[in-house]
Scaffold this active site. Structure first.
Site, short mmCIF file in Angstrom:
data_model
loop_
_atom_site.label_atom_id
_atom_site.label_comp_id
_atom_site.label_asym_id
_atom_site.label_seq_id
_atom_site.Cartn_x
_atom_site.Cartn_y
_atom_site.Cartn_z
N HIS A 105 0.85 -1.08 -0.10
CA HIS A 105 -0.06 -0.05 0.07
C HIS A 105 1.03 1.15 -0.11
O HIS A 105 1.99 1.14 0.66
CB HIS A 105 -0.81 0.01 1.27
CG HIS A 105 -2.09 -1.04 1.62
ND1 HIS A 105 -1.59 -2.18 2.15
CD2 HIS A 105 -3.18 -0.91 1.28
CE1 HIS A 105 -2.52 -2.61 2.16
NE2 HIS A 105 -3.73 -2.04 1.60
N ASP A 153 2.30 1.96 3.35
CA ASP A 153 3.23 0.91 4.04
C ASP A 153 4.44 1.30 3.69
O ASP A 153 5.51 1.33 4.56
CB ASP A 153 3.12 -0.61 4.12
CG ASP A 153 1.52 -0.81 3.42
OD1 ASP A 153 0.62 -0.52 3.77
OD2 ASP A 153 1.49 -1.75 2.46
N HIS A 209 -11.79 -13.68 3.45
CA HIS A 209 -12.83 -12.97 2.98
C HIS A 209 -14.06 -13.70 2.48
O HIS A 209 -15.14 -13.24 2.80
CB HIS A 209 -12.38 -11.61 2.18
CG HIS A 209 -11.43 -10.70 2.45
ND1 HIS A 209 -11.17 -9.54 1.70
CD2 HIS A 209 -10.88 -10.51 3.52
CE1 HIS A 209 -10.16 -9.00 2.14
NE2 HIS A 209 -10.07 -9.42 3.41
N ASP A 231 -11.78 -11.63 10.36
CA ASP A 231 -10.75 -11.42 9.52
C ASP A 231 -9.34 -11.55 10.27
O ASP A 231 -8.69 -10.68 10.66
CB ASP A 231 -10.82 -10.29 9.04
CG ASP A 231 -9.82 -10.43 7.62
OD1 ASP A 231 -9.36 -11.27 7.02
OD2 ASP A 231 -9.77 -9.21 6.90
N ASP A 235 -6.53 -13.33 9.60
CA ASP A 235 -5.50 -13.23 8.17
C ASP A 235 -4.50 -14.11 8.91
O ASP A 235 -3.09 -13.82 9.06
CB ASP A 235 -5.01 -11.90 8.20
CG ASP A 235 -5.69 -10.92 7.51
OD1 ASP A 235 -6.64 -11.35 6.69
OD2 ASP A 235 -5.80 -9.74 7.68
N ASP A 239 -1.50 -12.50 2.42
CA ASP A 239 -2.18 -11.47 3.18
C ASP A 239 -2.35 -11.88 4.48
O ASP A 239 -3.49 -12.10 4.93
CB ASP A 239 -3.47 -10.84 2.47
CG ASP A 239 -3.95 -9.55 2.99
OD1 ASP A 239 -3.45 -9.03 3.91
OD2 ASP A 239 -4.83 -8.88 2.27
#
Ligand code: XUL
Ligand code: CO
Length: 448
Positions: free
Chosen positions: A109, A112, A279, A315, A317, A347
């Protein structure tokens, strides 16, 4: 040939060399047991099939903080108080990690990789400084960018959404970030550009004009596409479905919802889907289900590889170590003809309690080995005639005769009624689910 290991002025992972394939009998936690980048499966090397990417945000920006407590990992690269120095240290740590892990791709991103400035121009300048550095590091190491994206959900200005914000000024601010992130992706040779609609949804239906917000979302994506195409981005735009979290409802709820939306607005093709396992499970599906729906629509673009926790449904992850998920997912990927130019992006984040720097390696190694095993086993299953016969055989009545005529659109309801009257009660046909499950289990125990 392995990638060149990069070590900057400080070595952030001392004592860890390049991770290598040592085979299934190795007891070295810092070695691959199955992922052998050169090994050929179904006509391609594992590296070409799996196209693993390490993500910047979980691996180098997160420190284990959760809503109930601060970070647990004092990342050595995050000590500098000044933005530029901190971002440079983090990038050195990231390229050291990427190359020691020997993964071919990375993802970021905007904020980041860089840090947000006090104005649009300041943020653009910060991002450019880090793009310049990343470009050098890529050239030195051979690392490639799988995708870039913009974080238009963390800053408080985006609390009511970015492109679906009721305030036009917020939408325009988000556009400034997306423009800069597309430029950065182009400059770094990124093969895809991702939109995850973090806060593109609502918290209160009664205060939300959903129709107008969805129209804004479509217009925003179309303008991003037009900008990218006019400015050197010939890769795939990806929308990443997620049904909720942080919003109560997010518009990009699941693969089929996003497929319908992209088709409605003439975006399918330029845009495909980035399916994230956790997701899909948040949406009440399995990982393989959303992959299958995307693949059937011709829109399977890329994958965010992780997993949730069946007990809480958040979520979470976690790293994708569930072998069934890996096998079921890779079956879809192989049947779809592969994931390129997308890839498998981790991710995923290590648990808050996993505090040793080596845990970042161990987590990625586990995910890479699990997906490599999934690939080998999926290929074995798809090459087994019993699998194809079982699946295709269930539809045999459509292969010829009246069934084929129906598929061709030649039979209406009246003809169908008359056929039912003539043929009478259909004979029962077993669905054979347990047989299929046993075939898959048998393929798993035959090893990798
Ligand atoms: C959040 C998520 C994001 C996207 C990129 O759930 O998956 O990290 O992948 O914005
Ligand atoms: Co994701």
């Amino acid at each position: 040939m392995s990638r060149t290991v990069f070590i900057g002025d400080t070595e952030y992972f001392p004592g860890i060399g390049q991770i290598r394939y040592e085979g299934p009998d190795s007891d070295n936690p810092l070695a691959f047991k199955t992922y052998d980048r050169e090994r050929v499966v179904a006509g391609k090397t594992m590296e070409e099939h799996l196209r693993f990417a390490v993500c910047y945000w979980h691996t180098f920006c997160a420190d284990g903080a959760d809503p109930f407590g601060p970070g647990t990992r004092p990342n050595a690269w995050a000590r500098a108080s000044e933005g530029l120095q901190r971002s440079k240290d983090r990038m050195d740590a990231a390229f050291e990690f990427f190359t020691k892990l020997d993964a071919p791709f990375w993802c970021f991103h905007d904020f980041d990789m860089a840090w947000e400035g006090a104005s649009v121009a300041a943020s653009e300048k910060n991002l450019q400084a880090m793009v310049d550095m990343a470009k050098e590091r890529q050239a030195e190491t051979g690392m490639r960018l799988l995708w870039g994206t913009a974080n238009v959900f963390s800053n408080p200005r985006y609390m009511n959404g970015a492109s679906t914000n009721p305030d036009f000024n917020v939408l325009a601010y988000a556009a400034s970030q997306v423009k800069a992130a597309i430029d950065a992706t182009v400059e770094l040779g990124g093969q895809n550009y991702v939109f995850w609609g973090g806060r593109e949804g609502y918290a209160c239906l009664q205060t939300t004009d959903t129709k107008r917000e969805l129209a804004h979302l479509a217009m925003f994506l179309a303008k991003a596409r037009d900008y990218g195409r006019a400015n050197g981005f010939d890769g795939t735009f990806l929308v990443e479905p997620k049904p909720m979290e942080p919003m109560y409802h997010q518009y990009d709820a699941d693969a089929q919802t996003v497929t319908g939306f992209l088709r409605e607005h003439g975006l399918a093709g330029d845009f495909k889907l980035n399916i994230e396992a956790n997701h899909a499970t948040l949406a009440g599906h399995t990982f393989a289900h959303d992959l299958r729906m995307a693949a059937d629509a011709g829109l399977l673009g890329s994958i965010d590889a992780n997993r949730g926790n069946p007990q809480n449904g958040w979520d979470t992850d976690q790293f994708p170590t569930d072998l069934y998920d890996a096998v079921h997912g890779m079956m879809v990927v192989l049947e779809a003809g592969g994931i390129a130019p997308g890839g498998l992006n981790f991710d995923a984040r290590v648990r808050r309690e996993s505090t040793d720097p080596e845990d970042l390696f161990i987590a990625h190694i586990g995910g890479m080995d699990a997906l490599a095993r999934g690939l080998v086993i999926a290929d074995r299953i798809l090459g087994d005639q019993r699998y194809t016969e079982l699946k295709d055989g269930r539809y045999a009545s459509f292969d010829s005769g009246e069934g084929r005529r129906f598929e061709n659109g030649e039979l209406g309801l009246v003809e169908l009624r008359d056929l039912a009257a003539k043929n009478g009660e259909p004979a029962q046909t077993s669905g054979k689910q347990e047989l299929m499950e046993n075939l898959i289990n048998d393929a798993i125990v035959r090893g990798c």
